[in-house]
Design a protein around this motif. Structure first.
Motif, PDB file in Angstrom:
ATOM      1  N   ASN A  91      40.719  47.778  -0.461  1.00  0.00           N
ATOM      2  CA  ASN A  91      41.769  48.685  -0.920  1.00  0.00           C
ATOM      3  C   ASN A  91      41.336  50.138  -0.731  1.00  0.00           C
ATOM      4  N   LEU A  92      40.082  50.440  -1.059  1.00  0.00           N
ATOM      5  CA  LEU A  92      39.565  51.805  -0.894  1.00  0.00           C
ATOM      6  C   LEU A  92      39.570  52.214   0.583  1.00  0.00           C
ATOM      7  N   MET A  93      39.156  51.292   1.462  1.00  0.00           N
ATOM      8  CA  MET A  93      39.163  51.586   2.896  1.00  0.00           C
ATOM      9  C   MET A  93      40.587  51.810   3.397  1.00  0.00           C
ATOM     10  N   LEU A  94      41.528  51.038   2.891  1.00  0.00           N
ATOM     11  CA  LEU A  94      42.938  51.200   3.265  1.00  0.00           C
ATOM     12  C   LEU A  94      43.478  52.549   2.788  1.00  0.00           C
ATOM     13  N   GLN A  95      43.103  52.930   1.566  1.00  0.00           N
ATOM     14  CA  GLN A  95      43.536  54.235   1.046  1.00  0.00           C
ATOM     15  C   GLN A  95      42.979  55.377   1.899  1.00  0.00           C
ATOM     16  N   ILE A  96      41.731  55.260   2.314  1.00  0.00           N
ATOM     17  CA  ILE A  96      41.123  56.289   3.157  1.00  0.00           C
ATOM     18  C   ILE A  96      41.823  56.327   4.512  1.00  0.00           C
ATOM     19  N   LYS A  97      42.111  55.156   5.067  1.00  0.00           N
ATOM     20  CA  LYS A  97      42.781  55.084   6.368  1.00  0.00           C
ATOM     21  C   LYS A  97      44.182  55.692   6.293  1.00  0.00           C
ATOM     22  N   ASN A  98      44.896  55.392   5.212  1.00  0.00           N
ATOM     23  CA  ASN A  98      46.266  55.902   5.054  1.00  0.00           C
ATOM     24  C   ASN A  98      46.300  57.369   4.637  1.00  0.00           C
ATOM     25  N   GLY A  99      45.179  57.925   4.241  1.00  0.00           N
ATOM     26  CA  GLY A  99      45.129  59.330   3.861  1.00  0.00           C
ATOM     27  C   GLY A  99      45.428  59.574   2.398  1.00  0.00           C
ATOM     28  N   SER A 100      45.636  58.519   1.610  1.00  0.00           N
ATOM     29  CA  SER A 100      45.910  58.735   0.186  1.00  0.00           C
ATOM     30  C   SER A 100      44.631  59.078  -0.586  1.00  0.00           C
ATOM     31  N   ARG A 101      43.471  58.765  -0.021  1.00  0.00           N
ATOM     32  CA  ARG A 101      42.179  59.180  -0.589  1.00  0.00           C
ATOM     33  C   ARG A 101      41.356  59.784   0.528  1.00  0.00           C
ATOM     34  N   MET A 102      40.573  60.775   0.195  1.00  0.00           N
ATOM     35  CA  MET A 102      39.698  61.426   1.161  1.00  0.00           C
ATOM     36  C   MET A 102      38.252  61.030   0.833  1.00  0.00           C
ATOM     37  N   ILE A 103      37.436  60.937   1.869  1.00  0.00           N
ATOM     38  CA  ILE A 103      36.034  60.571   1.660  1.00  0.00           C
ATOM     39  C   ILE A 103      35.348  61.608   0.777  1.00  0.00           C
ATOM     40  N   ALA A 104      35.724  62.850   0.919  1.00  0.00           N
ATOM     41  CA  ALA A 104      35.123  63.916   0.113  1.00  0.00           C
ATOM     42  C   ALA A 104      35.434  63.755  -1.369  1.00  0.00           C
ATOM     43  N   LEU A 115      35.485  60.871  -3.010  1.00  0.00           N
ATOM     44  CA  LEU A 115      34.857  59.680  -3.574  1.00  0.00           C
ATOM     45  C   LEU A 115      33.621  60.043  -4.381  1.00  0.00           C
ATOM     46  N   SER A 116      33.359  59.254  -5.417  1.00  0.00           N
ATOM     47  CA  SER A 116      32.146  59.448  -6.209  1.00  0.00           C
ATOM     48  C   SER A 116      30.950  58.902  -5.421  1.00  0.00           C
ATOM     49  N   GLN A 117      29.759  59.280  -5.844  1.00  0.00           N
ATOM     50  CA  GLN A 117      28.551  58.806  -5.168  1.00  0.00           C
ATOM     51  C   GLN A 117      28.471  57.279  -5.239  1.00  0.00           C
ATOM     52  N   THR A 118      28.853  56.695  -6.372  1.00  0.00           N
ATOM     53  CA  THR A 118      28.837  55.234  -6.535  1.00  0.00           C
ATOM     54  C   THR A 118      29.796  54.576  -5.560  1.00  0.00           C
ATOM     55  N   GLU A 119      31.004  55.146  -5.440  1.00  0.00           N
ATOM     56  CA  GLU A 119      31.983  54.575  -4.507  1.00  0.00           C
ATOM     57  C   GLU A 119      31.484  54.660  -3.064  1.00  0.00           C
ATOM     58  N   ILE A 120      30.842  55.771  -2.730  1.00  0.00           N
ATOM     59  CA  ILE A 120      30.315  55.940  -1.368  1.00  0.00           C
ATOM     60  C   ILE A 120      29.228  54.896  -1.098  1.00  0.00           C
ATOM     61  N   GLU A 121      28.312  54.710  -2.058  1.00  0.00           N
ATOM     62  CA  GLU A 121      27.228  53.729  -1.875  1.00  0.00           C
ATOM     63  C   GLU A 121      27.787  52.312  -1.750  1.00  0.00           C
ATOM     64  N   LYS A 122      28.767  51.966  -2.595  1.00  0.00           N
ATOM     65  CA  LYS A 122      29.373  50.638  -2.515  1.00  0.00           C
ATOM     66  C   LYS A 122      30.099  50.446  -1.186  1.00  0.00           C
ATOM     67  N   LEU A 123      30.784  51.485  -0.741  1.00  0.00           N
ATOM     68  CA  LEU A 123      31.520  51.424   0.520  1.00  0.00           C
ATOM     69  C   LEU A 123      30.561  51.268   1.701  1.00  0.00           C
ATOM     70  N   LYS A 124      29.447  52.005   1.684  1.00  0.00           N
ATOM     71  CA  LYS A 124      28.449  51.884   2.750  1.00  0.00           C
ATOM     72  C   LYS A 124      27.869  50.471   2.781  1.00  0.00           C
ATOM     73  N   SER A 125      27.536  49.955   1.625  1.00  0.00           N
ATOM     74  CA  SER A 125      26.959  48.612   1.542  1.00  0.00           C
ATOM     75  C   SER A 125      27.952  47.564   2.039  1.00  0.00           C
ATOM     76  N   TYR A 126      29.189  47.693   1.581  1.00  0.00           N
ATOM     77  CA  TYR A 126      30.232  46.741   1.969  1.00  0.00           C
ATOM     78  C   TYR A 126      30.484  46.803   3.477  1.00  0.00           C
ATOM     79  N   ALA A 127      30.558  48.016   4.012  1.00  0.00           N
ATOM     80  CA  ALA A 127      30.819  48.177   5.443  1.00  0.00           C
ATOM     81  C   ALA A 127      29.675  47.597   6.278  1.00  0.00           C
ATOM     82  N   SER A 128      28.441  47.834   5.868  1.00  0.00           N
ATOM     83  CA  SER A 128      27.306  47.294   6.640  1.00  0.00           C
ATOM     84  C   SER A 128      27.277  45.770   6.564  1.00  0.00           C
TER      85      SER A 128
END
Length: 191
Positions: A116-129, A131-144
């Protein structure tokens, strides 16, 4: 071939009952003796016939008493450490199954959140900038983890492909080639 299942019931005839008792005791003693040899452990059996007041102990009354005394000398926690009754064993098994299902559910929820977070970023409803540090770390882990998963799946489907050859398209839609490769594919696209 195993022994057929015997229906357990009270044996009415006294002589037959005594014969069955002797045979069963002999079988139990033989199994206990084998167990002590195979598992290198101590064991004893004590049989008490309340009708005639007879006490039978294996291997001997003294050895059985010694082993029982050793057991009774243990602290209560050690005595009950390995004791399992059917009910607690069943409860432990069910608990483990539920814990596994709960862990799988938690992972599924976390994956859905990341999707859902990746979809929000793709659609532009959320910006990577944003995101909290925790969300960024979880997203990096999930993506890898996802990249590694899809890489394994692609290798299963195309086992002759080495992992060092990127298959990327440039802005013109042309496939980029690795060093040492020509831009022509030798028969793959010409077939």
């Amino acid at each position: 071939m195993g022994r057929p299942k015997v229906k357990l019931a009270w044996v009415e005839e006294r002589k037959r009952r005594a014969t069955v008792c002797q045979r069963r005791m002999k079988e139990l003693i033989q199994m206990a003796e084998e167990l002590t040899i195979v598992c290198d452990m101590s064991a004893c059996l004590v049989f008490y016939n309340r009708n005639n007041g007879k006490l039978v102990a294996w291997p001997s009354l003294e050895e059985a008493q010694s082993l029982i005394d050793c057991y009774n000398a243990l602290p209560e926690t050690e005595r009950n450490m390995n004791a399992d009754d059917e009910e607690s064993s069943f409860i432990k098994t069910i608990t483990k199954e539920i814990e596994k299902k709960l862990e799988l559910s938690r992972k599924a929820v976390e994956e859905l959140k990341m999707d859902n977070l990746m979809l929000q970023i793709k659609n532009g409803s959320r910006m990577i900038a944003d995101l909290s540090q925790t969300e960024i770390e979880k997203l990096k882990s999930y993506a890898s983890k996802k990249i590694a998963y899809y890489d394994r799946e692609l290798r299963k489907q195309h086992p002759n492909t080495s992992g060092n050859e990127p298959f990327l398209e440039d802005d013109d839609g042309e496939m980029k080639t690795c060093e040492g490769e020509s831009s022509e594919s030798d028969g793959a696209d010409n077939a």
